[in-house]
Scaffold this motif. Structure first.
Motif, short mmCIF file in Angstrom:
data_model
loop_
_atom_site.label_atom_id
_atom_site.label_comp_id
_atom_site.label_asym_id
_atom_site.label_seq_id
_atom_site.Cartn_x
_atom_site.Cartn_y
_atom_site.Cartn_z
N GLU A 7 0.69 -1.48 -0.04
CA GLU A 7 -0.02 0.34 0.01
C GLU A 7 1.28 1.60 0.11
N MET A 8 2.01 1.21 0.65
CA MET A 8 3.13 2.13 0.83
C MET A 8 3.52 2.70 -0.76
N ASP A 9 3.74 1.26 -0.96
CA ASP A 9 4.59 1.43 -2.55
C ASP A 9 3.13 2.02 -3.61
N GLY A 10 2.43 1.97 -3.18
CA GLY A 10 1.54 2.20 -4.58
C GLY A 10 1.12 3.62 -3.95
N LEU A 11 1.12 4.16 -2.63
CA LEU A 11 0.84 5.59 -2.95
C LEU A 11 2.07 6.43 -2.72
N ALA A 12 3.38 5.72 -2.47
CA ALA A 12 4.65 6.48 -2.87
C ALA A 12 4.51 6.61 -4.79
N LEU A 13 3.95 5.94 -5.10
CA LEU A 13 4.41 5.69 -6.95
C LEU A 13 3.16 7.20 -7.40
N THR A 14 1.74 6.82 -7.66
CA THR A 14 0.93 7.66 -7.69
C THR A 14 1.06 9.11 -6.93
N LEU A 15 1.72 9.17 -5.97
CA LEU A 15 2.11 10.78 -5.39
C LEU A 15 3.13 11.32 -6.27
N ILE A 16 4.37 10.41 -6.28
CA ILE A 16 5.51 10.95 -6.96
C ILE A 16 4.97 11.08 -8.23
N ALA A 17 3.92 10.46 -8.88
CA ALA A 17 3.32 10.35 -10.45
C ALA A 17 3.33 11.94 -10.22
N ARG A 18 2.12 12.64 -9.88
CA ARG A 18 1.32 13.80 -9.83
C ARG A 18 2.85 14.72 -9.05
N ASP A 19 2.80 15.05 -7.78
CA ASP A 19 3.89 16.00 -6.93
C ASP A 19 5.14 15.29 -6.46
N ARG A 20 6.30 16.09 -7.74
CA ARG A 20 7.80 15.32 -7.20
C ARG A 20 7.91 15.95 -5.79
N ARG A 21 7.85 16.88 -5.05
CA ARG A 21 7.82 16.69 -3.74
C ARG A 21 7.58 16.11 -3.18
N TYR A 22 9.33 15.48 -3.21
CA TYR A 22 9.66 14.31 -2.27
C TYR A 22 9.26 14.46 -0.79
N ALA A 23 9.60 15.70 -0.05
CA ALA A 23 9.91 15.86 1.92
C ALA A 23 8.25 15.80 2.09
N VAL A 55 10.20 -4.73 -7.24
CA VAL A 55 9.40 -5.23 -7.17
C VAL A 55 8.34 -4.56 -7.71
N VAL A 56 7.42 -4.93 -9.36
CA VAL A 56 6.39 -4.26 -9.35
C VAL A 56 4.98 -4.99 -10.12
N THR A 57 4.48 -4.08 -9.01
CA THR A 57 2.97 -4.55 -8.87
C THR A 57 2.54 -3.72 -8.47
N ARG A 58 0.90 -3.93 -9.03
CA ARG A 58 -0.29 -2.64 -9.14
C ARG A 58 -1.03 -2.30 -7.78
N PRO A 59 -0.68 -1.86 -7.38
CA PRO A 59 -1.91 -1.33 -5.95
C PRO A 59 -3.33 -2.24 -6.16
N PRO A 60 -3.50 -2.90 -5.04
CA PRO A 60 -5.31 -4.03 -5.38
C PRO A 60 -6.38 -2.63 -5.86
N TYR A 61 -5.82 -1.50 -5.79
CA TYR A 61 -7.51 -0.80 -5.80
C TYR A 61 -6.97 0.33 -7.20
N LEU A 62 -6.13 -0.51 -7.58
CA LEU A 62 -6.58 -0.43 -9.42
C LEU A 62 -6.44 -1.11 -10.50
N TYR A 63 -7.03 -2.40 -10.20
CA TYR A 63 -7.86 -3.24 -10.04
C TYR A 63 -9.22 -3.46 -10.55
N PRO A 64 -9.47 -3.66 -11.84
CA PRO A 64 -10.93 -3.43 -11.61
C PRO A 64 -12.28 -4.27 -10.93
N LEU A 65 -12.92 -4.15 -10.78
CA LEU A 65 -13.89 -5.08 -9.87
C LEU A 65 -14.53 -6.10 -11.24
N PRO A 66 -15.15 -7.32 -10.14
CA PRO A 66 -15.48 -8.21 -10.99
C PRO A 66 -16.76 -7.66 -12.09
#
Length: 88
Positions: A7-23, A55-66
């Motif tokens: 979850e942290m990985d997914g959130l980090a990648l999502t936020l980095i893609a949106r906003d490059r302010r690492y601090a 590690v290249v995984t998609r966060p669970p919230y990015l997968y479509p629901l059945p």
């Protein structure tokens, strides 16, 4: 040492893609800026250690629901004549 979760990985990648302010992002995740930079570089495959594969995984919230998932079906049918009717 930071213990990273998917979850942290997914959130980090999502936020980095949106906003490059690492601090700012590091503060939100509760880690140091350097730990965040290192983790993002690792996840994106920018690591100097070729023995370690990123590690290249998609966060669970990015997968479509059945089809017919109660959550999505409930949202789709809310306020219509089908509200409360189960998916066929």
């Amino acid at each position: 040492m930071t213990t990273w979760t998917p979850e942290m990985d997914g959130l980090a990648l999502t936020l980095i893609a949106r906003d490059r302010r690492y601090a700012r992002i590091a503060a939100r995740l509760g880690v140091s800026s350097e730990a965040l930079r290192t983790r993002v570089a690792f996840l994106l495959g920018e690591t100097a250690n070729s023995d370690v594969k990123p590690v290249v995984t998609r966060p669970p919230y990015l997968y479509p629901l059945p089809p017919g998932d109660p959550l999505s079906w409930g949202i789709i049918t809310a306020g219509t004549v089908l509200e409360g009717v189960p998916f066929a």
